[in-house]
Design an enzyme around this catalytic site. Sequence first.
Site, PDB file in Angstrom:
ATOM      1  N   HIS A   1      -9.942 -37.900  27.306  1.00 45.87           N
ATOM      2  CA  HIS A   1     -10.396 -39.200  26.791  1.00 45.87           C
ATOM      3  C   HIS A   1      -9.246 -40.154  26.467  1.00 45.87           C
ATOM      4  O   HIS A   1      -9.483 -41.257  25.982  1.00 45.87           O
ATOM      5  CB  HIS A   1     -11.242 -39.008  25.520  1.00 45.87           C
TER       6      HIS A   1
ATOM      7  N   GLU B   1     -11.015 -34.355  20.381  1.00 47.52           N
ATOM      8  CA  GLU B   1     -11.531 -35.151  19.254  1.00 47.52           C
ATOM      9  C   GLU B   1     -11.203 -34.523  17.910  1.00 47.52           C
ATOM     10  O   GLU B   1     -11.609 -33.390  17.641  1.00 47.52           O
ATOM     11  CB  GLU B   1     -13.066 -35.273  19.361  1.00 47.52           C
TER      12      GLU B   1
ATOM     13  N   GLU C   1     -13.570 -43.328  22.891  1.00 47.80           N
ATOM     14  CA  GLU C   1     -14.663 -43.493  21.921  1.00 47.80           C
ATOM     15  C   GLU C   1     -14.292 -44.427  20.782  1.00 47.80           C
ATOM     16  O   GLU C   1     -14.887 -44.379  19.709  1.00 47.80           O
ATOM     17  CB  GLU C   1     -15.090 -42.111  21.398  1.00 47.80           C
TER      18      GLU C   1
ATOM     19  N   ASP D   1     -13.354 -31.217  18.299  1.00 49.15           N
ATOM     20  CA  ASP D   1     -13.913 -30.870  19.602  1.00 49.15           C
ATOM     21  C   ASP D   1     -12.729 -30.595  20.512  1.00 49.15           C
ATOM     22  O   ASP D   1     -12.056 -31.522  20.962  1.00 49.15           O
ATOM     23  CB  ASP D   1     -14.780 -32.005  20.165  1.00 49.15           C
TER      24      ASP D   1
ATOM     25  N   HIS E   1     -23.589 -38.518  21.304  1.00 50.26           N
ATOM     26  CA  HIS E   1     -23.394 -39.555  22.323  1.00 50.26           C
ATOM     27  C   HIS E   1     -22.549 -38.994  23.468  1.00 50.26           C
ATOM     28  O   HIS E   1     -22.213 -37.803  23.480  1.00 50.26           O
ATOM     29  CB  HIS E   1     -22.663 -40.740  21.660  1.00 50.26           C
TER      30      HIS E   1
ATOM     31  N   LYS F   1     -23.098 -37.132  16.073  1.00 56.38           N
ATOM     32  CA  LYS F   1     -21.716 -37.354  16.500  1.00 56.38           C
ATOM     33  C   LYS F   1     -21.719 -38.563  17.423  1.00 56.38           C
ATOM     34  O   LYS F   1     -22.318 -38.513  18.506  1.00 56.38           O
ATOM     35  CB  LYS F   1     -21.245 -36.098  17.230  1.00 56.38           C
TER      36      LYS F   1
HETATM   37  P1  PGA Z   1     -17.919 -36.573  27.330  1.00 52.94           P
HETATM   38  O1  PGA Z   1     -17.233 -35.965  26.048  1.00 52.94           O
HETATM   39  O2  PGA Z   1     -19.002 -37.470  26.922  1.00 52.94           O
HETATM   40  O3  PGA Z   1     -16.780 -37.260  28.042  1.00 52.94           O
HETATM   41  O4  PGA Z   1     -18.419 -35.382  28.130  1.00 52.94           O
HETATM   42  C1  PGA Z   1     -17.892 -35.818  24.826  1.00 52.94           C
HETATM   43  C2  PGA Z   1     -17.788 -34.427  24.334  1.00 52.94           C
HETATM   44  O5  PGA Z   1     -17.141 -33.553  24.953  1.00 52.94           O
HETATM   45  O6  PGA Z   1     -18.350 -34.126  23.275  1.00 52.94           O
HETATM   46 ZN    ZN Z   2     -17.700 -31.904  23.424  1.00 52.13          ZN
END
Ligand code: PGA
Ligand code: ZN
Length: 409
Positions: A159, A168, A208, A243, A353, A376
């Site tokens: 990300h 995350e 995000e 995460d 999300h 989340k």
């Molecule tokens: P993604 O990541 O929406 O890019 O799959 C979110 C997550 O892993 O929780």
């Molecule tokens: Zn995840």
Amino acid sequence: MSRIAFLNARTIADSRGDLTIEVIVELESGARAIASVPQGKSRGRAEAFLLETAKAVENVNQLIASAIQGKDFKNQQALDKFLIALDGTSNKSKLGANACLGVSLAFARASAISRGIPLWQYIRGLVTDKSNMTNGSDRTDRTYKTPRLLVNIIGGGLHAKNNLDFQEYLIIPKTSNVKEAFETAEVIYENVNNHLKSKFGSVLFADEGNFAPNLADNEEPFLIIKEAARAANLSDKIDFGLDAAASNVRMKSNELFNWYYDMKKKYNLLYLEDPFSEEDFENFSELLDKIGDNTIIAGDDLTVTNLQRMERAREQKSINGVIIKPNQIGTLTETIEAVKKAKELGWAVIVSHRSGETNDSFIADLAYGVGADGLKAGAPLAPGRSVKYKRLINLVSGPKNGFTENNEQ
Ligand code: PGA
Ligand code: ZN
């Protein structure tokens, strides 16, 4: 009452600027609603099929529209069953999970409007199997809790373009008062922002809306967040979460174990999502055995809101928490089935999300409707994210019980 009079899809931009699908449904009753579908980047391999957006739009406007014309759907399950059969594949690769979900969610919202109830209440009716009644269960049912917020402050992995391995770094305000929880997250987010600005001059962002600095090591984000909380006198008001999205992390499992144990000791980590790669049910299980008494070990890419994958995780005792993402499976009915199974198993349910989001706040109603343990939804103040937190605040404390114009969004 549930005959679809009008169905149309089009493309809109998601929070990354990529095109995604938005669907409008109008029922014979005149109720009209829009829903859009987010898109993940660090996707699980077993997720339902995300069809190229233009093709998904075409499928709604042609295949699905002509197939449902004139049909009367008794309830949500009937519509979703019909979509699953029309697709005919095991992973919705013909119609696209994004096409199916757009129709399913817009139909749900229009049906709620038709019945004169807020969306969360319609969803609660699906959980309690009272979907044929005009009302789902009411807000006074104490078996349905208010979700805690899992708020993304710093990120790395797929990300972001920085040097952090993990995706995350989350804070989880301890209060179930969502307004207070959101304000706590806002203050800490702002303090981290100020810290990073003074250290680096400018701030980089991840997908995000969270921060994506280059730091000394994978622990530093926790240190920064801890200090930001301390400076605001909020240290005892938050838990930490991570995460790891470890399918995309190139560390060996023994290194991961050691690092998690270390972080658990230092930061009292409450929540750990995808600590190992998506086929590694065994190491999940070992970690759960070691720290599962006071840590939520959640599957996301591991379980992909899919009953079969969840069953495997149950057999192998891999997790005690699960991420629920409607677009991993492709219809609202299947999403609710996954929630019900997780609840039966006693797992924590976290509605989530995706990293490529839209301004649709559906998942806030979903989280509240099913009585999830957590919601989340990214950084507190980013486009496509704050709308979900704010919708949840509105649902819990709003004067009209969440039945606002946002219901139609
Ligand atoms: P993604 O990541 O929406 O890019 O799959 C979110 C997550 O892993 O929780
Ligand atoms: Zn995840």
